[in-house]
Write a protein that holds these residues in place. Structure first.
Motif, PDB file in Angstrom:
ATOM      1  N   ALA A   1      44.526  19.103  51.790  1.00 29.93           N
ATOM      2  CA  ALA A   1      43.972  20.378  52.199  1.00 29.93           C
ATOM      3  C   ALA A   1      42.824  21.097  51.605  1.00 29.93           C
ATOM      4  O   ALA A   1      42.511  20.918  50.094  1.00 29.93           O
ATOM      5  N   HIS A   2      41.983  21.683  52.296  1.00 31.05           N
ATOM      6  CA  HIS A   2      40.907  22.487  51.698  1.00 31.05           C
ATOM      7  C   HIS A   2      41.031  23.976  51.956  1.00 31.05           C
ATOM      8  O   HIS A   2      42.334  24.182  52.656  1.00 31.05           O
ATOM      9  N   SER A   3      40.666  24.808  51.140  1.00 38.32           N
ATOM     10  CA  SER A   3      41.046  26.134  51.224  1.00 38.32           C
ATOM     11  C   SER A   3      39.637  27.014  51.111  1.00 38.32           C
ATOM     12  O   SER A   3      38.705  26.432  50.791  1.00 38.32           O
ATOM     13  N   GLY A   4      39.823  27.977  51.598  1.00 39.19           N
ATOM     14  CA  GLY A   4      38.709  28.877  51.990  1.00 39.19           C
ATOM     15  C   GLY A   4      39.232  30.422  51.869  1.00 39.19           C
ATOM     16  O   GLY A   4      40.381  30.587  52.138  1.00 39.19           O
ATOM     17  N   CYS A   5      38.570  31.291  51.180  1.00 35.75           N
ATOM     18  CA  CYS A   5      39.019  32.745  50.900  1.00 35.75           C
ATOM     19  C   CYS A   5      37.745  33.586  51.067  1.00 35.75           C
ATOM     20  O   CYS A   5      36.917  33.259  50.853  1.00 35.75           O
ATOM     21  N   PHE A   6      38.329  34.742  51.227  1.00 38.82           N
ATOM     22  CA  PHE A   6      37.421  35.795  51.389  1.00 38.82           C
ATOM     23  C   PHE A   6      37.856  37.070  50.770  1.00 38.82           C
ATOM     24  O   PHE A   6      39.269  37.450  51.045  1.00 38.82           O
ATOM     25  N   GLY A   7      37.309  37.601  49.611  1.00 42.04           N
ATOM     26  CA  GLY A   7      37.948  38.592  48.924  1.00 42.04           C
ATOM     27  C   GLY A   7      37.103  39.869  48.875  1.00 42.04           C
ATOM     28  O   GLY A   7      35.829  39.778  48.784  1.00 42.04           O
ATOM     29  N   PHE A   8      37.666  41.050  49.234  1.00 37.65           N
ATOM     30  CA  PHE A   8      36.914  42.457  49.005  1.00 37.65           C
ATOM     31  C   PHE A   8      37.301  42.900  47.717  1.00 37.65           C
ATOM     32  O   PHE A   8      38.340  43.017  47.326  1.00 37.65           O
ATOM     33  N   GLY A   9      36.146  43.342  47.109  1.00 36.25           N
ATOM     34  CA  GLY A   9      36.398  43.866  45.805  1.00 36.25           C
ATOM     35  C   GLY A   9      36.587  45.442  46.095  1.00 36.25           C
ATOM     36  O   GLY A   9      35.677  46.292  46.510  1.00 36.25           O
ATOM     37  N   LEU A  10      37.664  45.926  46.120  1.00 31.11           N
ATOM     38  CA  LEU A  10      38.408  47.223  46.774  1.00 31.11           C
ATOM     39  C   LEU A  10      37.615  48.411  45.869  1.00 31.11           C
ATOM     40  O   LEU A  10      36.957  49.083  46.506  1.00 31.11           O
ATOM     41  N   GLU A  11      37.649  48.340  44.633  1.00 29.83           N
ATOM     42  CA  GLU A  11      36.958  49.271  43.977  1.00 29.83           C
ATOM     43  C   GLU A  11      35.389  49.228  44.037  1.00 29.83           C
ATOM     44  O   GLU A  11      34.740  50.411  44.127  1.00 29.83           O
ATOM     45  N   ARG A  12      34.874  48.510  44.134  1.00 28.35           N
ATOM     46  CA  ARG A  12      33.425  48.222  44.322  1.00 28.35           C
ATOM     47  C   ARG A  12      32.975  48.712  45.706  1.00 28.35           C
ATOM     48  O   ARG A  12      31.899  49.310  45.656  1.00 28.35           O
ATOM     49  N   ILE A  13      33.731  48.363  46.704  1.00 29.31           N
ATOM     50  CA  ILE A  13      33.466  49.061  48.032  1.00 29.31           C
ATOM     51  C   ILE A  13      33.499  50.532  47.896  1.00 29.31           C
ATOM     52  O   ILE A  13      32.642  50.966  48.418  1.00 29.31           O
ATOM     53  N   MET A  14      34.596  50.894  47.455  1.00 28.87           N
ATOM     54  CA  MET A  14      34.771  52.290  47.395  1.00 28.87           C
ATOM     55  C   MET A  14      33.623  53.116  46.350  1.00 28.87           C
ATOM     56  O   MET A  14      33.164  53.860  47.046  1.00 28.87           O
ATOM     57  N   LEU A  15      33.073  52.239  45.346  1.00 27.15           N
ATOM     58  CA  LEU A  15      32.138  53.023  44.500  1.00 27.15           C
ATOM     59  C   LEU A  15      30.576  52.967  45.571  1.00 27.15           C
ATOM     60  O   LEU A  15      29.885  53.783  45.292  1.00 27.15           O
TER      61      LEU A  15
END
Lengths: 306, 306
Positions: A269-283
């Motif tokens: 299997a391959h994997s792909g992820c997408f992550g939001f930096g929640l505090e960074r976006i808030m700031l």
């Protein structure tokens, strides 16, 4: 040697504290969040959940992992090899009353009592997708999407409010064929840009690399860039200095191999992820719209349910 | 020497895993949560927020602290003195490439590489109210209520699904006069009983004590009971064995003294807190209503927005 940028970061941090967005703690790089800040973080999660629900995945599974896991997980994801400078292990006390007396005596005289503790086998997770790979060990995956939110630890104490030691990530992870994994990452690079632009942020997406450790790490980093495995979603918080607030990664078969996960076509299997930096976006939103939520554009307040 | 109760706990844990409520991790006592479990935890938070909002506090402030803080916080709350067996400190790696080589060489041969790390000064918080006391250091308090949610760490690995090493707590904390602090605790002992009974749980409230360490700890524990400082909110999950799923504490002036917090009448502030064990309540609801949320009483599903 403090740069203009360092100064801007510190001043922004002070403003955030003054207006109750961030709450300093006794630890450098660790911040509490005030009510408005937490409301924005909650709004971002609700908004991204809605967008995720509109996509065409075979399944969308919401799981939740705590910030603590086993030290073994850090080895099995190759985190110890690649990012030793960022990891955190947990030490505990297992002594008797006499040992406790010695611990307290050290503490009372200002000696380093922490040296009387022992490794526990527990560790902090540096990314919310890592426990998922262990959960899926030995299974066959079909492009299902996993929605994960949790606290991460990375040992890089800083006075830059954007670089927290303890922070939250909302991740979307797909495991399956190469096409499914890479397609997922690319989909979210587009979706996240639309989402963040709808909140009034100016966004660029750029090829990037992780901070691999040491000399050997430089080779890994340039390989990662050449293969276009990692892209960052950036916004210009301080003039001339774009800050990453989210990122998308295609891990190829790295985790699939380490955890014996198989795609439906029988390949690793391959994997792909997408992550939001929640505090960074808030700031970034505070930097963009100001410290008074009541003065934020009404479309943004509506979107985030503020 | 496995008791009937031990066996019941293990069997319940297996059932939770089988039906996707809990996700085992590589660490004993650390569990991920499936979608239904997380939805119940979210519902419990929304429900308690609504009840808190209906009470008559001078202010209700929502703050959020991450799971990581400073080691100093454990000393200043007297946690090192009272509960050394439960605490967790964080070790990190600050070596160069050569030291990293030695770390990896140890890991490759199965030697304990964790011994090559050093204490970082970071620690895990054992209760979500602890960072609040440091935040309020030196201030005057007027009976405001603080609503806090976060991840706690307590080093007591177990196969009992109710005893997790990493778990979440929703706390309501009031600092002010003795009357404000104690009154707050007593109010929530009543409110929580009503809330939990409305979800179909049979509840008892009993005087209790914390697991203070060692021989000296036994005195502290009996003093805590005699002064009626701690009450637990229990439900009978396994026949004849009530399990604590929430608790209310009156700390007298313990934290007020340690952090120089003053009540409006000029006296040292008292504090009272009430904490919901979010995972424990969720598990108690599964034990009561079964593993299929669709079969839960509709009033319970409505209350928790399931």
């Amino acid at each position: 040697m403090s740069t203009v940028l360092d100064q801007q970061r510190i001043e922004f941090g002070q403003k955030l504290v003054e207006h109750g967005w961030l709450i300093p703690t006794l630890a450098r790089g660790v911040n509490g969040l005030g009510g408005a800040a937490e409301a924005v973080v909650t709004g971002l999660q609700t908004l991204s959940s809605r967008i995720a629900g509109e996509q065409d995945y075979p399944a969308l599974n919401t799981l939740r992992f705590p910030p603590v896991n086993s030290q073994e997980l850090l080895s099995r994801t190759d985190y110890v090899a690649s990012f030793p400078q960022l990891l955190g292990l947990i030490s505990t006390f297992s002594g008797d009353s006499k040992a406790h007396g010695s611990l307290l005596a050290a503490a009372a005289t200002g000696e380093p009592w922490e040296e009387q503790l022992d490794p526990s086998g527990f560790a902090l997770i540096p990314a919310v997708c890592h426990p998922l790979y262990a959960h899926l060990e030995g299974s066959t995956v079909r492009g299902e999407c996993y929605q994960l939110t949790g606290d991460c630890f990375r040992n890089e104490p800083s006075d830059d409010p954007f670089r927290m030691v303890a922070f939250r990530m909302r991740e979307y992870v797909v495991l399956g064929t190469e096409e499914q994994a890479r397609g997922h990452r690319d989909l979210w690079l587009r979706l996240s840009q639309e989402l963040l632009e709808s909140l009034g942020l100016q966004i660029t997406v750029e090829s990037a690399n992780d901070p691999f450790f040491g000399r050997a790490g430089r080779l890994l980093a340039s390989g990662q860039r050449e293969a276009k495995l990692k892209f960052e979603v950036l916004t210009e918080v301080f003039p001339g200095h774009p800050t990453a607030i989210a990122s998308g990664n295609w891990h190829q078969s790295h985790f699939g191999e380490n955890f014996s996960i198989t795609a439906e076509d029988g390949s690793v299997a391959h994997s792909g992820c997408f992550g939001f930096g929640l505090e960074r976006i808030m700031l970034a939103l505070v930097a963009r719209h100001g410290v008074e939520v009541s003065a934020w554009p009404s479309a943004v307040r509506t979107a985030l349910d503020l």
